[in-house]
Design a protein around this motif. Structure first.
Motif, PDB file in Angstrom:
ATOM      1  N   UNK A  59     -23.445   1.427  52.045  1.00  0.00           N
ATOM      2  CA  UNK A  59     -22.524   2.393  52.633  1.00  0.00           C
ATOM      3  C   UNK A  59     -23.243   3.734  52.734  1.00  0.00           C
ATOM      4  N   UNK A  60     -23.542   4.157  53.962  1.00  0.00           N
ATOM      5  CA  UNK A  60     -24.181   5.447  54.218  1.00  0.00           C
ATOM      6  C   UNK A  60     -23.222   6.286  55.056  1.00  0.00           C
ATOM      7  N   UNK A  61     -23.064   7.548  54.693  1.00  0.00           N
ATOM      8  CA  UNK A  61     -22.007   8.353  55.296  1.00  0.00           C
ATOM      9  C   UNK A  61     -22.453   9.785  55.521  1.00  0.00           C
ATOM     10  N   UNK A  62     -21.950  10.386  56.577  1.00  0.00           N
ATOM     11  CA  UNK A  62     -22.151  11.801  56.855  1.00  0.00           C
ATOM     12  C   UNK A  62     -20.989  12.600  56.264  1.00  0.00           C
ATOM     13  N   UNK A  63     -21.240  13.851  55.941  1.00  0.00           N
ATOM     14  CA  UNK A  63     -20.157  14.704  55.437  1.00  0.00           C
ATOM     15  C   UNK A  63     -19.113  14.973  56.518  1.00  0.00           C
ATOM     16  N   UNK A  64     -19.396  14.602  57.775  1.00  0.00           N
ATOM     17  CA  UNK A  64     -18.383  14.639  58.833  1.00  0.00           C
ATOM     18  C   UNK A  64     -17.413  13.467  58.720  1.00  0.00           C
ATOM     19  N   UNK A  65     -17.841  12.390  58.048  1.00  0.00           N
ATOM     20  CA  UNK A  65     -17.010  11.195  57.946  1.00  0.00           C
ATOM     21  C   UNK A  65     -17.534  10.002  58.708  1.00  0.00           C
ATOM     22  N   UNK A  66     -18.434  10.209  59.694  1.00  0.00           N
ATOM     23  CA  UNK A  66     -19.023   9.074  60.398  1.00  0.00           C
ATOM     24  C   UNK A  66     -19.923   8.308  59.438  1.00  0.00           C
ATOM     25  N   UNK A  67     -20.067   7.008  59.681  1.00  0.00           N
ATOM     26  CA  UNK A  67     -20.733   6.195  58.675  1.00  0.00           C
ATOM     27  C   UNK A  67     -21.398   4.977  59.281  1.00  0.00           C
ATOM     28  N   UNK A  68     -22.233   4.344  58.456  1.00  0.00           N
ATOM     29  CA  UNK A  68     -22.790   3.010  58.713  1.00  0.00           C
ATOM     30  C   UNK A  68     -22.568   2.223  57.433  1.00  0.00           C
ATOM     31  N   UNK A  69     -22.065   0.995  57.551  1.00  0.00           N
ATOM     32  CA  UNK A  69     -21.739   0.225  56.354  1.00  0.00           C
ATOM     33  C   UNK A  69     -21.788  -1.256  56.674  1.00  0.00           C
ATOM     34  N   UNK A  70     -21.997  -2.048  55.624  1.00  0.00           N
ATOM     35  CA  UNK A  70     -22.025  -3.492  55.808  1.00  0.00           C
ATOM     36  C   UNK A  70     -22.379  -4.192  54.515  1.00  0.00           C
ATOM     37  N   UNK A  71     -22.838  -5.412  54.643  1.00  0.00           N
ATOM     38  CA  UNK A  71     -23.254  -6.212  53.493  1.00  0.00           C
ATOM     39  C   UNK A  71     -24.677  -6.707  53.696  1.00  0.00           C
ATOM     40  N   UNK A  72     -25.377  -6.793  52.607  1.00  0.00           N
ATOM     41  CA  UNK A  72     -26.721  -7.369  52.472  1.00  0.00           C
ATOM     42  C   UNK A  72     -27.786  -6.619  53.261  1.00  0.00           C
ATOM     43  N   UNK A  73     -27.706  -6.574  54.595  1.00  0.00           N
ATOM     44  CA  UNK A  73     -28.750  -5.938  55.399  1.00  0.00           C
ATOM     45  C   UNK A  73     -28.134  -5.339  56.656  1.00  0.00           C
ATOM     46  N   UNK A  74     -28.905  -4.553  57.424  1.00  0.00           N
ATOM     47  CA  UNK A  74     -28.371  -4.007  58.677  1.00  0.00           C
ATOM     48  C   UNK A  74     -27.954  -5.075  59.676  1.00  0.00           C
ATOM     49  N   UNK A  75     -28.408  -6.307  59.499  1.00  0.00           N
ATOM     50  CA  UNK A  75     -28.048  -7.371  60.429  1.00  0.00           C
ATOM     51  C   UNK A  75     -26.587  -7.796  60.286  1.00  0.00           C
ATOM     52  N   UNK A  76     -25.970  -7.465  59.181  1.00  0.00           N
ATOM     53  CA  UNK A  76     -24.552  -7.787  58.980  1.00  0.00           C
ATOM     54  C   UNK A  76     -23.808  -6.487  58.701  1.00  0.00           C
ATOM     55  N   UNK A  77     -23.539  -5.757  59.767  1.00  0.00           N
ATOM     56  CA  UNK A  77     -22.918  -4.442  59.672  1.00  0.00           C
ATOM     57  C   UNK A  77     -21.432  -4.519  59.989  1.00  0.00           C
ATOM     58  N   UNK A  78     -20.669  -3.729  59.271  1.00  0.00           N
ATOM     59  CA  UNK A  78     -19.266  -3.505  59.609  1.00  0.00           C
ATOM     60  C   UNK A  78     -19.153  -2.332  60.576  1.00  0.00           C
ATOM     61  N   UNK A  79     -19.831  -1.233  60.261  1.00  0.00           N
ATOM     62  CA  UNK A  79     -19.992  -0.113  61.183  1.00  0.00           C
ATOM     63  C   UNK A  79     -21.470  -0.052  61.547  1.00  0.00           C
ATOM     64  N   UNK A  80     -21.810   0.188  62.808  1.00  0.00           N
ATOM     65  CA  UNK A  80     -23.191   0.022  63.285  1.00  0.00           C
ATOM     66  C   UNK A  80     -24.214   0.808  62.465  1.00  0.00           C
ATOM     67  N   UNK A  81     -25.349   0.153  62.219  1.00  0.00           N
ATOM     68  CA  UNK A  81     -26.455   0.760  61.498  1.00  0.00           C
ATOM     69  C   UNK A  81     -27.373   1.449  62.507  1.00  0.00           C
ATOM     70  N   UNK A  82     -27.483   2.766  62.380  1.00  0.00           N
ATOM     71  CA  UNK A  82     -28.386   3.562  63.210  1.00  0.00           C
ATOM     72  C   UNK A  82     -29.215   4.453  62.294  1.00  0.00           C
ATOM     73  N   UNK A  83     -30.141   5.195  62.894  1.00  0.00           N
ATOM     74  CA  UNK A  83     -30.871   6.192  62.133  1.00  0.00           C
ATOM     75  C   UNK A  83     -29.926   7.331  61.763  1.00  0.00           C
ATOM     76  N   UNK A  84     -30.324   8.116  60.769  1.00  0.00           N
ATOM     77  CA  UNK A  84     -29.433   9.115  60.188  1.00  0.00           C
ATOM     78  C   UNK A  84     -28.924  10.108  61.225  1.00  0.00           C
ATOM     79  N   UNK A  85     -29.777  10.522  62.176  1.00  0.00           N
ATOM     80  CA  UNK A  85     -29.333  11.492  63.170  1.00  0.00           C
ATOM     81  C   UNK A  85     -28.226  10.927  64.049  1.00  0.00           C
TER      82      UNK A  85
END
Length: 534
Positions: A59-85
């Motif tokens: 679970x990676x999150x911005x202080x704005x509230x937007x996030x990337x999250x999932x299980x095990x690896x970026x290949x199984x994402x609940x919210x899309x995995x992108x670079x931090x920017x």
């Protein structure tokens, strides 16, 4: 020469309230949970953080509230995995979305673009264990406070609890919408999301059940250009409880129509749209009154698991209690794991103790930690030897069969030495029963594709570690202070992973070494390390 533009004195200047900065490291305690609070968030540049768990969730999150999250690896994402920017930039498309109409005012809590144009105060709180984050905003003009928190449940997924409170002295009549936007169905890996996301959107299907209290989001079929049948048998589920009856929207535009007071069509399914579940309600809150609700999302759900969730939602109060119990069980497991590596201190300075805890926690999440101290499980040890040297396993089949189900490491090494086989002794010494270890990949290090493996392909618990040569070495240096008997295994593994010229492989794993792959088109492909790094 061009004529200089001047400001028309008749135009009223926009009054922008100054950000009221409070303490940036204040301790808050709620419901027996300690948090570190950052006040004055409305005046700060966005920053990035993560949540910790003893499971395979990330679970990676911005202080704005937007996030990337999932299980095990970026290949199984609940919210899309992108670079931090890109995660930070996605504040208006991905993650929680809330809008409130009170009287003739529209309020979008946590929306960064209007943070200094609205009389609001924001704060962010993170739990002492790092496993929970709380977003809080007070609209001073309306006297309304919106609060939501993220928690992680091993059994049920990603839990968002929200609360709206009327802190004014008057009754508040509200029309509001709140929910999650742009969550993914299973079957969309990172390449598909990065290069073919518009194609993936065309395959998406959402369906509502239980009067809008539950959504199933899936692909209509597997994505392929070949003329072959390819079913999609997994789904993302999102369910809610706490707000009672009302509208559930599968599109933000529909929620905006509701906020404008337009008529709703009551659709229960949609196609070719990104995953969204947004609740629409009309409420009246008396002074001091609050309303609370919960939204829980989980990915990779089978047909039987979806059916079981529908059955459980027949008794939602019981289900909510089970979610809460599992969150607490995960919190205790995380605490026990950090304690096993001496991560807790009792000092007069709580900040210093918290700093030590976080150092230990981050060390564990990169280097791993022995699951049961020096106790070795024969089944997992044998599985590791099969991965690294199958002929040796077959040669000593009788020796492996004679081992007890659980054996202390010192006894294992003595027994291996008695066979006279140096390869067996070396592999026994290098066997490390570590859990939670992963490459320190996150959206700020996209070249490190992490993989949090806690179970094998059969769903059985497994010991797994992986890491860059230099980084995992640094983590194991600290780990050896808490588990000194593993030091010989650490040293042996690293020396045997070094080349003659002193150059070291890109990654060390529980199954051996993983060398860097040459790629002349990738400026970040050559990330081996020379021995002088140590």
């Amino acid at each position: 020469m061009e004529k200089m533009q001047t400001v028309d004195p008749e135009i009223t200047r926009l009054e922008v309230p100054e950000a009221s900065f409070g303490p940036v490291n204040r301790w808050v305690e709620e419901n027996d949970v300690k948090y570190v609070a950052i006040e004055g968030l409305e005046g700060m540049e966005p920053f990035f953080f993560s949540l910790a768990t003893a499971e395979d969730q990330w679970f990676f999150c911005s202080s704005h509230g937007s996030l990337a999250a999932g299980r095990r690896s970026p290949e199984t994402s609940l919210f899309p995995y992108y670079t931090v920017d890109k995660v930070i930039d996605n504040w208006n498309t991905t993650g929680p979305w809330t809008a409130v109409v009170a009287g003739d005012q529209l309020w979008n809590p946590f929306r960064p673009s209007i943070a200094l144009l609205t009389p609001c105060r924001r704060r962010l709180m993170k739990s002492e264990l790092g496993d929970e984050v709380v977003f809080d905003e007070l609209h001073e003009g309306l006297g309304l406070r919106m609060t939501y928190r993220w928690q992680l449940s091993s059994r049920f997924g990603f839990v968002r609890k929200a609360r709206m409170t009327n802190e004014s002295g008057e009754r508040a009549r509200l029309r509001f919408a709140d929910g999650l936007d742009n969550f993914l169905p299973p079957g969309i890996g990172t390449r598909m999301q990065l290069q073919y996301s518009c194609l993936a959107d065309a395959y998406k299907v959402s369906e509502l059940f239980h009067g809008g209290a539950m959504m199933v989001h899936r692909l209509a079929a597997g994505i392929t250009d070949e003329p072959v049948p390819l079913e999609s048998l997994l789904a993302t589920t999102v369910w809610t409880h706490g707000l009672g009856e009302g509208f559930t929207f599968m599109d933000r535009r529909e929620a905006q129509r509701f906020l404008r007071g337009e008529a709703m069509d009551g659709s229960e399914s949609t196609r070719a749209k990104r995953g969204a579940m947004i609740l629409g309600r009309e409420l009246t809150l008396e002074p001091g009154e609050s309303v609370e609700w919960m939204i829980v999302a989980e990915l990779d759900q089978t047909q039987s698991e979806v059916g079981e969730l529908r059955r459980r939602l027949e008794d939602p109060e019981k289900l909510v209690n089970e979610v809460e119990d599992d969150i607490q069980a995960g919190r205790q497991r995380l605490r026990a794991i950090v304690a096993s590596s001496d991560g807790f201190q009792q000092t007069a300075d709580r900040d210093v103790a918290l700093f030590h805890f976080n150092n230990t926690l981050c060390n564990i999440l990169r280097g791993g930690v022995p699951e049961n101290g020096y106790e070795i499980e024969k089944k997992r040890f044998e599985s590791c030897i099969e991965c690294r040297n199958r002929p040796l396993l077959n040669r000593h089949r009788g020796w492996f069969e004679a081992l007890p189900a659980t054996i202390h490491r010192s006894e294992l090494l003595r027994s291996a030495a008695a066979t006279g086989d140096r390869d067996l002794l070396r592999l026994a010494e290098e066997y490390l029963p570590l859990i939670l270890s992963r490459r320190h990949g996150d959206p700020s290090r996209p070249w490190n594709q992490f993989d949090i493996r806690l179970r094998d392909e059969f769903g059985e618990p497994t010991h797994h570690f992986e890491g860059n040569w230099r980084d995992i070495f640094q983590n194991w240096e600290g780990l050896a202070l808490s588990f000194p008997d593993y030091l010989s295994g650490f040293v042996s593994l690293f020396l045997n992973a070094s080349t003659v010229d002193g150059f070291n492989p890109y990654r060390i794993t529980s199954c051996g070494v993983d060398w860097e792959a040459p790629d002349p088109d990738d400026p970040w492909a050559s990330i081996g390390y020379w021995g002088d790094h140590q």
